[in-house]
Scaffold this motif. Structure first.
Motif, PDB file in Angstrom:
ATOM      1  N   LYS A  32       1.519   3.066  -7.008  1.00  0.00           N
ATOM      2  CA  LYS A  32       0.875   1.529  -8.144  1.00  0.00           C
ATOM      3  C   LYS A  32      -0.402   2.369  -8.777  1.00  0.00           C
ATOM      4  CE  LYS A  32      -0.545  -1.802  -5.154  1.00  0.00           C
ATOM      5  NZ  LYS A  32      -0.018  -1.064  -3.901  1.00  0.00           N
ATOM      6  N   SER A  71       1.091  -0.932   0.161  1.00  0.00           N
ATOM      7  CA  SER A  71      -0.052  -0.062   0.240  1.00  0.00           C
ATOM      8  C   SER A  71       0.687   1.264   0.072  1.00  0.00           C
ATOM      9  CB  SER A  71      -0.850  -0.228   1.099  1.00  0.00           C
ATOM     10  OG  SER A  71      -2.602   0.394   0.690  1.00  0.00           O
ATOM     11  N   GLY A  72       0.581   1.636  -1.072  1.00  0.00           N
ATOM     12  CA  GLY A  72       1.246   3.495  -0.891  1.00  0.00           C
ATOM     13  C   GLY A  72       2.635   3.490  -1.690  1.00  0.00           C
ATOM     14  N   HIS A 110      -2.536  -5.403  -4.436  1.00  0.00           N
ATOM     15  CA  HIS A 110      -1.902  -5.829  -3.775  1.00  0.00           C
ATOM     16  C   HIS A 110      -1.269  -7.220  -3.133  1.00  0.00           C
ATOM     17  CE1 HIS A 110      -4.129  -4.005  -0.798  1.00  0.00           C
ATOM     18  NE2 HIS A 110      -4.566  -4.113  -0.586  1.00  0.00           N
TER      19      HIS A 110
HETATM   20  N1  LIG Z   1      -3.486  13.592  -4.082  1.00  0.00           N
HETATM   21  C1  LIG Z   1      -2.676  13.241  -3.719  1.00  0.00           C
HETATM   22  N2  LIG Z   1      -1.530  14.831  -2.215  1.00  0.00           N
HETATM   23  C2  LIG Z   1      -0.357  13.500  -1.490  1.00  0.00           C
HETATM   24  N3  LIG Z   1       0.060  12.530  -1.755  1.00  0.00           N
HETATM   25  C3  LIG Z   1      -0.457  11.756  -2.450  1.00  0.00           C
HETATM   26  C4  LIG Z   1      -1.919  11.952  -3.705  1.00  0.00           C
HETATM   27  N4  LIG Z   1      -2.254  10.679  -3.251  1.00  0.00           N
HETATM   28  C5  LIG Z   1      -1.283   9.605  -3.495  1.00  0.00           C
HETATM   29  N5  LIG Z   1      -0.136  10.360  -2.178  1.00  0.00           N
HETATM   30  C6  LIG Z   1       0.734   9.832  -1.779  1.00  0.00           C
HETATM   31  O1  LIG Z   1       1.183   9.192  -2.942  1.00  0.00           O
HETATM   32  C7  LIG Z   1       1.614   7.828  -2.835  1.00  0.00           C
HETATM   33  C8  LIG Z   1       1.496   6.601  -3.551  1.00  0.00           C
HETATM   34  O2  LIG Z   1      -0.117   6.698  -3.408  1.00  0.00           O
HETATM   35  P1  LIG Z   1      -1.171   5.701  -4.460  1.00  0.00           P
HETATM   36  O3  LIG Z   1      -2.470   6.062  -4.382  1.00  0.00           O
HETATM   37  O4  LIG Z   1      -0.590   5.493  -5.789  1.00  0.00           O
HETATM   38  O5  LIG Z   1      -0.364   4.599  -3.624  1.00  0.00           O
HETATM   39  P2  LIG Z   1      -1.179   2.891  -4.347  1.00  0.00           P
HETATM   40  O6  LIG Z   1       0.152   2.049  -4.334  1.00  0.00           O
HETATM   41  O7  LIG Z   1      -2.078   2.362  -5.229  1.00  0.00           O
HETATM   42  O8  LIG Z   1      -1.655   2.357  -2.229  1.00  0.00           O
HETATM   43  P3  LIG Z   1      -3.008   1.353  -2.465  1.00  0.00           P
HETATM   44  O9  LIG Z   1      -2.612   0.282  -2.678  1.00  0.00           O
HETATM   45  O10 LIG Z   1      -2.880   1.590  -0.782  1.00  0.00           O
HETATM   46  O11 LIG Z   1      -3.635   1.906  -3.111  1.00  0.00           O
HETATM   47  C9  LIG Z   1       1.276   7.217  -0.435  1.00  0.00           C
HETATM   48  O12 LIG Z   1       2.243   7.568  -0.187  1.00  0.00           O
HETATM   49  C10 LIG Z   1      -0.115   8.565  -0.658  1.00  0.00           C
HETATM   50  O13 LIG Z   1      -0.121   8.993  -0.112  1.00  0.00           O
END
Ligand SMILES: Nc1ncnc2c1ncn2[C@@H]1O[C@H](COP(=O)(O)OP(=O)(O)OP(=O)(O)O)[C@@H](O)[C@H]1O
Ligand SMILES: Nc1ncnc2c1ncn2[C@@H]1O[C@H](COP(=O)(O)OP(=O)(O)OP(=O)(O)O)[C@@H](O)[C@H]1O
Ligand SMILES: [Mg+2]
Ligand SMILES: [Mg+2]
Lengths: 388, 300, 370, 316, 370
Positions: E51, E47-48, E201
């Motif tokens: 992706k 997560s995070g 994930h």
């Molecule tokens: N609008 C935003 N403003 C600031 N930070 C953001 C924003 N959107 C996402 N992030 C940050 O960017 C990083 C990546 O986010 P992302 O949503 O791509 O993760 P992910 O891999 O899809 O996770 P998940 O499996 O939880 O969906 C995270 O650390 C998140 O905190």
């Protein structure tokens, strides 16, 4: 043509008087569109000014004589009536001449004086004094002396409404009556701080202190509610302008029988010449502009003057009208006027700003007994030392 | 990656163009009315404008006079007293009512309507009604007296010392319903499991509210605070309708001072100076908060 | 319902004829359940079947409409939750957000006016067991999901109670953390040996943690047994389908006799039922469903015996350690689990055989196991 | 609690027969509760008291408006009318005078409708689009404008009259209905925008993304996706604006002319035009008549209001 | 970064030097990725890790700070989402709640002003493929989770595009439905043969669905390979730990030589590395980590060769088809997967042996595979 006229005459007597103006104007083939705004000049004036400055003026509007509309005239928002005045010879008929002078700015006439109001009246309820078992007083000192008896009978000796302008007006009446014409002129006219701080004024403040004590328990806001207390005998008396007479009349009371009036508080028979005037904003519409003239002349018409002032309880601005129908009190006023025992009204002498500051002081003084007369005088002096 | 022709980043001004166009009313309001109006007011507060605004500067004269005026001081004191009490009581009463309503009671809709309906009425109406009820000759005082307690005195509107409480009673009557609604919505938004956990832990109801639920409702309290506080600063109609600032100047408030001096005393400069002081106070409290709340934070 | 009365004496939690309705909706009806001392009981069922409701009844957070609840042989039906000797852990953690971890753990004790020294001792012990000492000064918002859940467990731990109730404690965590905490909870149970009632809808959790599993469906317990029995001898089709991932394959058909042997016949193909452990005679003509788990169908090299059929690979799903083949045969698609290293092309032909000793037959009508 | 009373017959039977029940003696089922438990007394008592405080003014208004003036002068304000008269209502609606106009509130009613309806529609339309842009289509600087807007919510209206008069004069809208609608939209904007923004932020962002992939633009997403989902917040916003605009006095009096005065201005005129004694009964009737529309709105849609508040307004 | 330039010609989606920051937070940095035509690429990561951010960049829902994106060899970096020829499916379904299923499917087409007949044809085809014809008149609120997700896929389908983007489409579904829909998506890909980029994930999804998996960690792709390679030859320790459930066992120690053979030594115990497929010489003294998956450690009867050690059972986790043993040996606890039918008591002694051909060695410093 329809002309919108704004004013703040909404009490019973006032409304009846306005109806006379409307009648006279409608008789000229035009139509009076009434724009009354209740709640005294304080509520109404901002609205009027906003509309005039906002570019959507009414055809005519009430202001008090004096300095209230000065700047609007300066800004060229008000219509110049010099031509009409010349044609109709206003300078000859309007009396006292000071009234027309306060309509004059840089030699041009911008308003039509409508009536003369004087503040210097003490209205006494004969019933109340009878009930209290004392004679109806002849002057201020007797009245103060009678206060305890009235109180004992459950009667408020002096009715003073809660609105600030009432206590302020009352104070100016005391100044003329107790202090005299010169003191009044020096303080209000010349803004002489030394006189304001002097012993003569201290006496006035002492009297105001008495008035404050006598007014305890009034618990009404509007002036006519206070008048109503006198009419119904709940209060011994009221210091109020001659417009109060309209209320007595409307209630069917007779001067000398049901109530007594003492001009100048029975001490100094002087009256001030305040009053109302109509101003005419500059309009674009030609027809309306023309109708404004018709309205202006109808306001000064002798018949209108009589009809209006009888209902309103004020004095006409024309010296040449017959007021046979006038009652005792009015006649007393006319007499004093004829004798020339007049002072200029506060509206003409001081700015609205000073007026407001005085009101703040006086209303606080009357509401709050913890402020001593000396303290109040000190603040009074401070206001006048800065007044322009 | 030189091999690829890189089409340039499009002009930033035209990205999201529709959104910008749609926001024009908001931008204009914000900039022209709120910001422009404020600046205009501040500028003219340094002039001696009377009935009409005039650019004749007099420096700080208006402010000196303002802080010399007893009425202004009284207004400020009144606003402070009223503001503090109103905040405390609105939040407390609103929260207590919401907490009571949250006890799975019967007639919830009825009670809610009863608490909320005053909010539908204007301050003018509220002021009139309470002036009437608090009138010593007709209202509560005379009723209690007629029941035998002849020395009973309750005349807040005619007593300089307590008049502000008379206004407070009316203001609370009008406004707590909305606070209750907001709080209730907040309470309903709290995870059921928290309640269960507290019960299993054996924490008494009042302690749960005090130590757990209230701290969790911070966002609701913030929203409510904004709504109440903006109402407090602006209070005007109610005072005018109920007491006209009286007795004397005992129930005066800054907004009324501003209004009176602008329009009644025909001293715009003085009115603007007073407005500027009000705006300054608001700005000191609100701007940092608003920026933190809406400016810095990202979506959500 | 399932346990005899004699078990009552040693039971830690007993539920008698419990019914509960929300208004007109009956969520639980005449439910009976005895949980032994020190037992780890898992309540398993799909969403909305009433698991949480049952747990909340035991905790005293919901009032039953009918019936009784005993904890440690004390009738607690009308007791307050705090007096029942239970601790509870919630899916959403339900930590008090504005208090530090330490406060979270000790708040209930402080309210109960337990002496300071005792509180410290208990908090130290719980945080020691759960290894959250370094977190004691932090607030919940500064913790990760797994740490939060650990604190939530700690809050139950400090209460020093006999019965722990868990309501899907791991559902909000990601797969990795879930399996880690699963092991920790198992260790915790082995160390503390108190009764634990654990609600989940994750069958892996149920199978790995439980001493016994109660499978629920719309408020009724379908089967209460140890995991092996539940897995291998499901009482009915619902239980069979619910447990096992990838899911059991079901083939509808009917019983028949061929050459003196009972066979299962579907779409014209027969499977000998040799070795099937039936609880009643296999009457020919009866409409039944044959259930076979993916690991109990053997292909090619794995076949050790039984009837061999031929099938076609429909889809292949490699899952690392294993490989899941979806085979088409006799109008059915069935999944077969093979080693991760063995790969097939889609469309390839494979031989398959059922391990009938591990299969289940269900009546088509009643869906009960035969 | 008397257990013999609360135990139903079945538990007696349980002792006799094995098959009857597996229940033991002792508490079972719901814990019996007295309707007059101390908890209930406290809860309903407190609610009742509070309700009294909230209801008394309404009661006084209604009762007073049904009394004749003599009775008001004599009796106390809480006593029910001895003789019910609808005279004050008739007078307030159709006869009360302000200056020369003696047609009561009736004229103001339609003016208020004419002002309120378009003002509510326009201000909500603007605010919802703003909120939508702020929530879903942020651009550089949008937060700054929004922050200014929110701070603007704290500015006393009186302070802004002059600048607004000037702006309207320059736009040539002063005194027209459009000008007033504009003023209401401006001053409703901060809180309304805040409401809508918070609501739209609380909607799932993915919905918006899906619509963009489907090729919908700014307006299409607004009208076809967001609007149909926003009923709760529209209700809240509509209720707030309707009551706010209906109850407005200051703008109504400053930015209109006498023939278009809203009801509140008429009310002020009636209440403040004291002719002799204050006619409290007429004042109360006028007050009730003026408040009737917002009151009805609340009585009818109060439930939706609370739901809408819960749906979006309280989220920071 | 990982693919050579020649691959570009046949690639369906190309990402060049992509960077994206939210304010000061750099989420993606200099990311390069080429996805072949018709490939099923899974983005896997915790997560995070960025992706969704990457997927949103491809879809045009986020603007990259730097870099370019090509779809079908067209630079679409600044195109509107609708013009990129992509369809997207979201975790939360993101169905328009006020529209019927049919309207949901056709919304994008109606917005694009496509002729009515064509719309009907496409909706009919998509709903045929996904078997949602009976649902067309319903609203999303009247559908189950699985049905909703099917409609969401349908919405991407009707767009007739080359590239499908999925953002954790199955996360909101329960385990059973998840595995069902997983198979359906796999079938869909086999039938349509268009490019699919799938974020998850869940490693099972990744392993079963992917042609290639890209494993991400804080915005950087760690390894991009087919599932078998990722599973058996993880590039580094992160990948090794991330993939596989139950997780790989890691033993820290060092390389040594004993009797001419390379051995792995930990806590005084040595394991011969016979058969290990090293990419560089195994220098004695180097600090390394030995990784062995639970199914690659053999116990008792399964042992076919290699060095045999003795261990003690710490915990047993029966999971139905399998049984997970946690064994203590040489100061390490390691999990071993055995058949579900074989059970051990806690504390029992077992023999174990590593299958070194399937193990991995990681440098202790760089964590790269040796
Ligand atoms: N609008 C935003 N403003 C600031 N930070 C953001 C924003 N959107 C996402 N992030 C940050 O960017 C990083 C990546 O986010 P992302 O949503 O791509 O993760 P992910 O891999 O899809 O996770 P998940 O499996 O939880 O969906 C995270 O650390 C998140 O905190
Ligand atoms: N307060 C309530 N009022 C009415 N019905 C309720 C209430 N709480 C639960 N229910 C209903 O009771 C049933 C059982 O709910 P319960 O929460 O026990 O399910 P569950 O098995 O815990 O499901 P999940 O796995 O989703 O947590 C559900 O159908 C639910 O809709
Ligand atoms: Mg549950
Ligand atoms: Mg994501």
């Amino acid at each position: 043509t329809d002309l919108e006229v704004t004013h703040w005459w909404t009490s019973g007597g006032e409304a009846a008087a306005v109806a006379e103006l409307a009648k006279a104007f409608n008789a000229t083939g035009n139509k009076w569109v009434d724009g009354a705004i209740a709640g005294s000049g304080g509520t109404a004036r901002p609205i009027m000014i906003s509309r005039i400055t906002g570019g959507d003026p009414m055809a005519a509007t009430q202001f008090n004589h004096g300095r209230q509309a000065e700047e609007l005239v300066q800004a060229g928002l008000m219509r110049d009536f010099t031509d009409l005045a010349k044609k109709e010879g206003w300078d000859k008929i309007v009396r006292p001449a000071g009234l027309l002078k306060s309509c004059t700015f840089e030699g041009k006439i911008y308003c039509v004086p409508l009536n003369i109001h004087s503040w210097q009246w003490l209205w006494l309820s004969n019933d109340a004094f009878k009930k209290a078992g004392v004679a109806v007083p002849k002057n201020w000192d007797e009245y103060v002396a009678a206060a305890p008896a009235l109180e004992k009978a459950g009667i408020v000796p002096l009715a003073v409404g809660g609105q600030a302008w009432q206590s302020t007006g009352l104070f100016s009446v005391l100044t003329v009556a107790i202090g005299g014409k010169e003191i009044y002129q020096k303080v209000y006219g010349d803004k002489d701080a030394k006189v304001a701080a002097g012993p003569e004024m201290a006496k006035v403040f002492k009297a105001a202190d008495d008035a404050r004590k006598m007014s305890k328990g009034t618990n009404v806001q509007d002036w006519n509610q206070a008048t109503n207390m006198v009419i119904t005998g709940k209060a011994g008396g009221q210091i109020m302008g001659d417009w109060a007479q309209g209320e007595f009349q409307l209630a069917g009371k007779k001067a000398g029988v049901d109530y007594t009036c003492l001009p100048g508080l029975g001490v100094n028979e002087v009256i001030s010449t305040a009053g109302d005037a109509f101003y005419f904003p500059v309009l674009k519409d030609a027809a309306k502009t023309k109708a404004q003239e018709a309205l202006a002349s109808s306001l000064l018409d002798a018949k209108t003057q009589v009809a209006f002032n009888l209902k309103k309880g004020s004095l006409p601005v024309r010296g040449d009208v017959d007021l046979a129908a006038a009652n005792d009190c009015m006649k007393k006023g006319l007499e004093i006027l004829a004798k020339g025992n007049v002072v200029t009204s506060t509206d003409q002498l001081i700015t609205q700003d000073t007026q407001k500051q005085l009101e703040d002081l006086m209303s606080q003084f009357f509401a709050n007994t913890s402020i001593t007369a000396e303290e109040a005088q000190k603040r009074f002096v401070a206001i006048f030392s800065k007044a322009g | 990656m030189a091999a690829h022709t890189q089409p340039g980043r499009p002009n930033q001004l035209f990205r999201n163009l529709n959104s910008k166009i749609a926001s024009i009313p908001m931008m204009l309001t914000a900039v022209v009315i709120f910001l422009g109006g404020t600046i205009w007011t501040v500028v003219y507060s340094f002039t001696n404008s009377k009935l009409l605004p005039r650019l004749s500067f007099v420096g700080l004269e208006q402010y000196e006079r303002l802080w010399d005026t007893p009425r202004w001081i009284v207004s400020i004191q009144n606003l402070a007293t009223y503001g503090c009490l109103s905040l405390i009581f609105s939040l407390t009463i609103g929260f207590l009512l919401a907490a009571l309503m949250d006890q799975k009671i019967r007639f919830e809709n009825t009670f809610r309507t009863i608490f909320l309906y005053p909010f539908a009425l204007s301050f003018i109406v509220t002021g009139l009604v309470w002036q009437w009820i608090l009138n010593p000759e007709f209202g509560v005082q005379s009723v209690v007296r007629s029941l035998g307690w002849t020395s009973f005195t309750f005349d807040p509107l005619y007593n300089s010392d307590i008049v502000i409480y008379g206004i407070l009673i009316a203001a609370l009557w009008q406004g707590t319903g909305l606070v209750m609604c907001l709080m209730l919505a907040g309470l309903r938004g709290i995870d059921e499991d928290i309640w269960k956990a507290a019960r299993v832990d054996g924490i008494p109801m009042w302690k749960t509210y005090l130590f757990i639920i209230i701290p969790m409702m911070r966002p609701v309290f913030v929203t409510t605070l904004v709504i109440i506080a903006s109402g407090i600063v602006r209070i005007y109609d109610l005072v005018v309708a109920q007491t006209s600032g009286g007795p004397g100047i005992a129930s005066d408030v800054p907004a009324k001072y501003v209004y009176d001096y602008m329009f009644f005393a025909q001293n715009l400069g003085q009115g603007f100076a007073a407005s500027t002081m009000m705006l300054l106070a608001v700005a000191i409290i609100i701007v940092p908060w608003a920026y933190l709340e809406f400016g810095g934070r990202k979506r959500g | 319902m399932l346990n005899n009365v004699s078990a009552r004496a040693q039971s830690s939690v007993s539920i008698r004829e419990l019914s509960l309705s929300f208004g007109s909706v009956k969520v639980l009806e005449n439910l009976n359940l005895d949980i032994h001392d020190g037992e780890f009981l898992v309540l398993l069922g799909s969403s909305g079947c009433g698991k949480s409701t049952l747990l909340n009844c035991i905790a005293g957070l919901l009032e039953p409409t009918e019936g009784q609840i005993f904890i440690k042989d004390k009738n607690v039906t009308w007791e307050e939750p705090k007096d029942r000797g239970i601790g509870m852990v919630f899916q959403s953690y339900a930590l008090y957000p504005q208090m530090t971890v330490e406060k979270n753990l000790s708040f209930g004790l402080r309210v109960a006016k337990i002496p300071k020294a005792e509180i410290d001792r208990r908090v130290a012990r719980a945080s020691g067991i759960l290894q959250i000492e370094p977190l004691l000064k932090r607030k919940p918002s500064e913790l990760s999901g797994g740490q939060r859940q650990r604190v939530a467990i700690g809050r139950a731990l400090v209460r020093d109670v006999d019965v722990f109730l868990f309501d899907e404690p791991l559902s909000n965590l990601d797969a990795k953390l879930r399996s880690e905490l699963r092991v920790e909870i198992k260790r915790l149970h082995q160390a503390l040996k108190n009764t634990m009632i654990y609600v989940t809808h994750d069958q892996i959790e149920a199978l790995t943690l439980a001493d016994r599993i109660a499978i629920m469906k719309s408020g009724v317990i379908q089967q209460l047994d140890d995991p092996v029995t539940i897995y291998n001898k499901p009482k009915n089709r619902f239980v069979a389908a619910f447990i096992g991932s990838p899911a059991m394959n079901f083939l509808t058909g009917e019983l028949a006799e061929e050459g003196g042997r009972a066979v299962f016949r579907t779409n014209g193909v027969s499977f000998a039922l040799d070795g099937y452990d039936a609880s009643e005679p296999l009457k020919p003509g009866r409409k039944v469903t044959l259930g076979a788990r993916p690991e109990h169908i053997k292909v090619d090299g794995d076949i050790t015996g039984g009837e061999v059929h031929e099938a076609i690979v429909d889809i292949e799903e490699p899952m690392g350690a294993d490989n899941l083949l979806w085979l088409k045969h006799a109008g059915h698609v069935m999944s077969v689990r093979i080693g991760g290293a063995r790969r097939y092309a889609v469309g390839a032909k494979v031989r398959l055989a059922f391990d009938m000793t591990m299969a289940s037959l269900f009546d088509a009508e009643t869906e009960e196991r035969i | 609690m008397d257990k013999s009373l609360t135990m139903p017959a079945i538990s007696v039977a349980a002792g006799s027969g094995q098959a009857g029940s597996r229940l033991k003696a002792g508490p079972q089922g719901k814990r019996p509760r007295k309707t007059l438990s101390s908890r209930n007394i406290i809860v309903y008592g407190a609610l009742g008291l509070a309700a009294l405080y909230y209801l008394v003014p309404l009661y006084v208004m209604v009762v007073t408006s049904l009394k004749g003036m003599p009775e008001i002068r004599l009796g106390n304000i809480f006593s029910p009318p001895m003789e019910i008269t609808f005279e004050p209502w008739v007078k307030a609606w159709a006869q009360a005078c302000t200056g020369l106009n003696c047609d009561g509130l009736s004229r103001g009613f339609w003016n208020s409708v004419r002002i309120t309806v378009p003002s509510v529609i326009v201000s909500i339309a603007i605010a919802s689009v703003n909120g939508y842009a702020l929530a879903n289509w942020r651009f550089k600087g949008s937060e700054i404008f929004f922050t200014i807007l929110i701070v603007g919510a704290f500015i006393p209206y009186q302070v802004m009259i002059y600048p607004i008069v000037i702006v309207l004069r320059e736009m040539g809208l002063y005194g027209s209905l459009y000008g007033l609608i504009l003023v209401h939209s401006i001053f409703g904007m901060p809180i309304q925008t805040l409401l809508f923004r918070n609501y739209f932020v609380s909607l799932p962002e993915e919905l918006f993304k899906a619509a963009r992939i489907d090729g919908a633009g700014f307006w299409q997403i607004y009208f076809r996706i967001m609007l149909p989902m926003s009923l709760p917040i529209f209700v809240v916003s509509m209720i707030l604006q309707t009551t706010g605009i209906w109850n407005d006095f200051l703008f109504g009096v400053v930015f209109t002319r006498p023939d278009t005065y809203p009801m509140t201005v008429q009310l002020n005129n009636i209440v403040n035009s004291v002719q002799g004694v204050k006619e409290y009964n007429v004042n109360m009737a006028a007050t009730l008549l003026t408040g009737a529309v917002p009151l009805i709105v609340y009585f009818v849609s109060g439930r939706l209001f609370v739901r809408g508040i819960a749906a979006g307004a309280v989220k920071g």
